[in-house]
Scaffold this motif. Structure first.
Motif, mmCIF file in Angstrom:
data_model
loop_
_atom_site.group_PDB
_atom_site.id
_atom_site.type_symbol
_atom_site.label_atom_id
_atom_site.label_comp_id
_atom_site.label_asym_id
_atom_site.label_seq_id
_atom_site.Cartn_x
_atom_site.Cartn_y
_atom_site.Cartn_z
ATOM 1 N N VAL A 99 23.772 4.563 -16.624
ATOM 2 C CA VAL A 99 23.396 3.661 -17.492
ATOM 3 C C VAL A 99 22.617 3.289 -17.096
ATOM 4 O O VAL A 99 22.522 2.482 -16.390
ATOM 5 C CB VAL A 99 24.246 2.554 -18.248
ATOM 6 C CG1 VAL A 99 23.575 1.564 -19.493
ATOM 7 C CG2 VAL A 99 26.076 3.550 -18.498
ATOM 8 N N PRO A 100 20.763 3.459 -17.691
ATOM 9 C CA PRO A 100 19.262 2.661 -17.282
ATOM 10 C C PRO A 100 19.652 1.059 -17.417
ATOM 11 O O PRO A 100 20.468 0.821 -18.228
ATOM 12 C CB PRO A 100 18.604 3.300 -18.739
ATOM 13 C CG PRO A 100 19.531 4.191 -19.061
ATOM 14 C CD PRO A 100 20.866 4.438 -19.463
ATOM 15 N N SER A 101 18.913 1.532 -15.595
ATOM 16 C CA SER A 101 19.653 -0.517 -15.711
ATOM 17 C C SER A 101 17.686 -0.749 -16.562
ATOM 18 O O SER A 101 18.576 -2.369 -16.704
ATOM 19 C CB SER A 101 18.732 -0.839 -14.139
ATOM 20 O OG SER A 101 17.775 -0.214 -13.896
ATOM 21 N N ALA A 102 17.313 -0.449 -17.441
ATOM 22 C CA ALA A 102 16.600 -1.593 -17.860
ATOM 23 C C ALA A 102 16.866 -1.746 -18.716
ATOM 24 O O ALA A 102 17.123 -3.084 -19.513
ATOM 25 C CB ALA A 102 15.133 -0.292 -18.080
ATOM 26 N N ILE A 103 17.884 -1.232 -19.332
ATOM 27 C CA ILE A 103 18.730 -1.663 -20.670
ATOM 28 C C ILE A 103 20.113 -2.522 -20.737
ATOM 29 O O ILE A 103 20.134 -3.770 -20.947
ATOM 30 C CB ILE A 103 19.339 -0.114 -20.929
ATOM 31 C CG1 ILE A 103 18.044 0.540 -22.283
ATOM 32 C CG2 ILE A 103 20.437 -0.596 -22.431
ATOM 33 C CD1 ILE A 103 18.670 2.171 -22.312
ATOM 34 N N VAL A 104 20.031 -2.299 -19.375
ATOM 35 C CA VAL A 104 22.009 -2.985 -18.873
ATOM 36 C C VAL A 104 20.468 -4.502 -18.324
ATOM 37 O O VAL A 104 21.049 -5.783 -18.587
ATOM 38 C CB VAL A 104 22.954 -2.771 -17.705
ATOM 39 C CG1 VAL A 104 23.389 -3.599 -16.993
ATOM 40 C CG2 VAL A 104 23.293 -1.775 -17.418
ATOM 41 N N ASP A 105 20.453 -4.562 -17.224
ATOM 42 C CA ASP A 105 18.810 -5.717 -17.267
ATOM 43 C C ASP A 105 18.348 -6.404 -18.648
ATOM 44 O O ASP A 105 19.157 -7.990 -18.764
ATOM 45 C CB ASP A 105 17.878 -5.484 -16.478
ATOM 46 C CG ASP A 105 18.595 -5.160 -15.220
ATOM 47 O OD1 ASP A 105 19.781 -5.417 -14.801
ATOM 48 O OD2 ASP A 105 17.675 -4.210 -14.157
ATOM 49 N N ALA A 106 18.286 -6.462 -19.364
ATOM 50 C CA ALA A 106 17.416 -6.090 -21.280
ATOM 51 C C ALA A 106 18.271 -7.122 -21.778
ATOM 52 O O ALA A 106 18.418 -8.491 -22.036
ATOM 53 C CB ALA A 106 16.427 -5.279 -21.468
ATOM 54 N N GLN A 107 19.320 -6.794 -21.849
ATOM 55 C CA GLN A 107 20.301 -6.940 -23.207
ATOM 56 C C GLN A 107 21.253 -8.503 -22.394
ATOM 57 O O GLN A 107 21.967 -9.306 -22.590
ATOM 58 C CB GLN A 107 21.504 -5.807 -22.684
ATOM 59 C CG GLN A 107 22.796 -6.093 -23.473
ATOM 60 C CD GLN A 107 21.941 -6.240 -24.976
ATOM 61 O OE1 GLN A 107 22.334 -6.480 -26.045
ATOM 62 N NE2 GLN A 107 22.448 -8.200 -25.338
ATOM 63 N N LEU A 108 21.858 -8.334 -21.018
ATOM 64 C CA LEU A 108 22.691 -9.147 -19.982
ATOM 65 C C LEU A 108 21.743 -10.379 -19.921
ATOM 66 O O LEU A 108 21.985 -11.186 -20.178
ATOM 67 C CB LEU A 108 22.499 -8.942 -18.023
ATOM 68 C CG LEU A 108 23.680 -7.936 -18.307
ATOM 69 C CD1 LEU A 108 24.407 -7.175 -16.769
ATOM 70 C CD2 LEU A 108 25.647 -8.434 -19.772
ATOM 71 N N LYS A 109 20.771 -9.907 -19.812
ATOM 72 C CA LYS A 109 19.679 -11.672 -19.965
ATOM 73 C C LYS A 109 18.912 -12.084 -20.945
ATOM 74 O O LYS A 109 19.732 -13.022 -21.542
ATOM 75 C CB LYS A 109 18.054 -10.593 -19.646
ATOM 76 C CG LYS A 109 16.983 -11.721 -19.399
ATOM 77 C CD LYS A 109 16.130 -11.727 -18.524
ATOM 78 C CE LYS A 109 14.821 -12.854 -18.877
ATOM 79 N NZ LYS A 109 12.979 -12.357 -18.187
#
Length: 247
Positions: free
Chosen positions: A230-240
């Motif tokens: 899973v792309p970290s950019a998507i994970v980080d943006a969604q959790l933020k």
């Protein structure tokens, strides 16, 4: 170039067959709740999930409107296009898996669970790079007090016992727990192989609890299975965005 793009198209179509077709087998998920469980190919039945519309207002669960506000939208993640997942493509019914030890994993493949989410929204992502063969999606699932913890506990236990299973007529194998990514209040990560029409589709899951909300991230890639993630950019943006919306 044309050949590679064609194979990317195959990845997308197979992923859709594994996910969306299975979701249709699991029942609708527009927030109206299930009418009852459907038998799996392996037989058996499961008690119907509660109707999210009848959940008490003080359950602690976010509403669908709050989830929509917290979910990623166009322009939130650089390099990716974002689309809303149709409500009917997020299953609320739990269909029995064989063996039963794999049930939490089978449920989460369809973005459902036991206990059932009180509300759910989803997003799908397409990389703007035409050579990226990944298919990425996520779901935000809202639960009442104590329920989200049960979902993570179930997944954690299941990834320790389950290696392969059958669900809604499809075969899944190579289930393997991955290192806890240490996200949110707690998290679980695992991978598996889905099989359809002779194609093997490596799929990776990262499931994160933030308060009473569970965010499930999933990525599929037929062309680079050993590195599917899973792309970290998507994970980080969604959790933020979720933390900001619930602060």
């Amino acid at each position: 170039m044309r050949s590679r793009v064609s194979r990317i198209a195959v990845t997308v179509s197979v992923a859709a067959a594994l996910g969306l077709t299975a979701a249709c087998g699991g029942g609708g998920g527009d927030g109206d709740g299930g009418k009852g469980a459907k038998p799996s190919k392996a037989g058996g039945s499961k008690t119907a999930q509660p109707d999210p519309r009848t959940s008490p207002a003080d359950s602690g669960a976010l509403t669908r409107a709050e989830l929509e506000k917290a979910a990623l939208a166009a322009g939130d993640v650089k390099g990716y296009g974002v689309k809303k997942t149709a409500a009917s493509d997020i299953g609320l019914d739990s269909v029995p898996a064989d063996p039963a030890a794999c049930q939490p994993i089978a449920d989460m493949f369809l973005f459902t669970s036991d206990p059932a989410a009180r509300a759910a929204v989803g997003r799908s992502f397409a990389a703007k790079d035409d050579l990226d063969a990944s298919v990425t999606s996520l779901a935000l699932l809202a639960y009442g007090s104590g329920e989200a913890e049960k979902v993570l506990d179930g997944l954690r236990t299941s990834t320790g016992k389950c290696t392969k299973y059958e669900h809604t007529g499809y075969q899944y194998s190579g289930v393997k727990a991955l290192k806890d990514p240490g996200l949110g209040d707690e998290s679980v990560a695992y991978r598996l192989l889905g099989s359809i029409e002779g194609a093997s589709v490596p799929t990776t899951f990262t499931v994160v609890r933030v308060g009473t909300t569970v965010v499930t991230f999933t990525a599929m890639n037929m062309l680079d299975g050993d590195k599917v993630r899973v792309p970290s950019a998507i994970v980080d943006a969604q959790l933020k965005k979720l933390k900001k919306a619930t602060a």
